[in-house]
Design a protein around this motif. Structure first.
Motif: not given
Length: 316
Positions: A80-83, A230-235, A245-250, A252-260
């Protein structure tokens, strides 16, 4: 890539991650006994900073876990992803050493897995959302042989940790929604199964200096709002570059606060308002990326336009 993602604060890493920690738990391998708090009183509502009254210097030689408040939500299970919010006190000085509540009450997110330290794992797994769990332990079991100088916790000190389990975040396995026609300004995606491995700029027009975004898959979830985690996969790949230059698909997904302001402004401006489940393609000019200084560590010049594909997997 600086200011890209919200990572765990370095001050918390030794507590949360398993690598440098000794095995712990009470003698029975479960929750502590009724006197596991050694006379400490913990009061206040879950979701607000705990009020801690110490009964003198905390003397412990093992780790014990006590449920202070039992929540009525779902039980945290493996994977589980826990906050959760975390409060840490120094049992020697009886003073607060760290608190996520000092950062505006924004909880941290963790995956309940074997990657967690035993100290933190026992405070999360098997407990329910809405619970407040207290852990008494030694500094060496919590942080390793050196303690944690950033928190002012010496190797011979004791530690009180209070964990408020705020939520279990549903994280999608991948984008989920309706496919959309790609805009003419967007590069093609290079994929390997479900993973994005690169961007193909063949035939992609020169960047025009504008911040652009579009949904390649329009997610069927809720809209992302400012201040959410939010939790995302990105490249990410520079225009015409041969590889990312960076990616998360290989990983774990990354989590961060958005809009701040915790990520480049191009992400803040385009991901707020998108829906969970979306796959977004974004073109970020220098003004909304790393500015004239670029990011030398990532090989990004101050004139580079950055292209990202971002899968929005969760928001809480």
């Amino acid at each position: 890539m600086s200011r890209r993602l919200r990572r765990l604060p370095a001050i918390l890493l030794p507590l949360v991650l398993a690598g440098t920690l000794a095995a712990c738990g009470d003698d029975e391998g479960g929750s502590g006994s009724d006197d596991a708090l050694h006379g400490i009183t913990i009061s206040g509502d879950v979701g607000k900073a705990p009020e801690v009254e110490w009964d003198g210097k905390l003397e412990v030689d093992k780790t014990e876990t006590t449920v202070v408040t039992e929540g009525d939500g779902d039980e945290v299970k493996e994977g589980d992803q826990v906050s959760a919010n975390i409060w840490i006190g120094n049992g020697y000085s009886q003073e607060k050493a760290y608190s996520t509540y000092d950062e505006g009450g924004k909880p941290e997110q963790f995956t309940a897995s074997n990657d967690l330290s035993p100290v933190f794992r026992d405070a999360i797994l098997g407990h329910t959302v809405g619970s407040r769990v207290a852990v008494t332990t030694t500094a060496t079991e919590a942080f390793g042989e050196s303690g944690n100088s950033q928190m002012g916790i010496a190797p011979d000190d004791s530690v009180l940790m209070v964990v408020d389990i705020m939520d279990i975040v549903v994280v999608l396995d991948g984008p989920q929604g309706d496919e959309q026609k790609a805009p003419k300004w967007a590069p093609d995606l290079v994929v390997d199964g479900d993973k994005v491995t690169g961007l193909d700029f063949t035939g992609t027009p020169e960047p025009d200096g504008k911040l652009r975004s579009a949904a390649l898959i329009e997610g069927d979830g809720d809209k992302v709002t400012k201040g959410q985690t939010i939790t995302v996969n990105y490249l990410g790949q520079v225009y015409k570059a041969k590889k990312p230059f960076d990616e998360s698909y290989s990983r774990e997904p990354a989590s961060f606060a958005i809009g701040v302001g915790q990520v480049v402004s191009g992400w803040d401006k385009t991901l707020v308002g998108a829906t969970v489940g979306s796959r977004m393609i974004i073109a970020i000019p220098p003004a909304d990326g790393y500015g004239k200084q670029g990011n030398p560590d990532a090989g990004i010049k101050g004139t580079d336009t950055l292209y990202f594909v971002v899968d929005i997997l969760a928001a809480s």
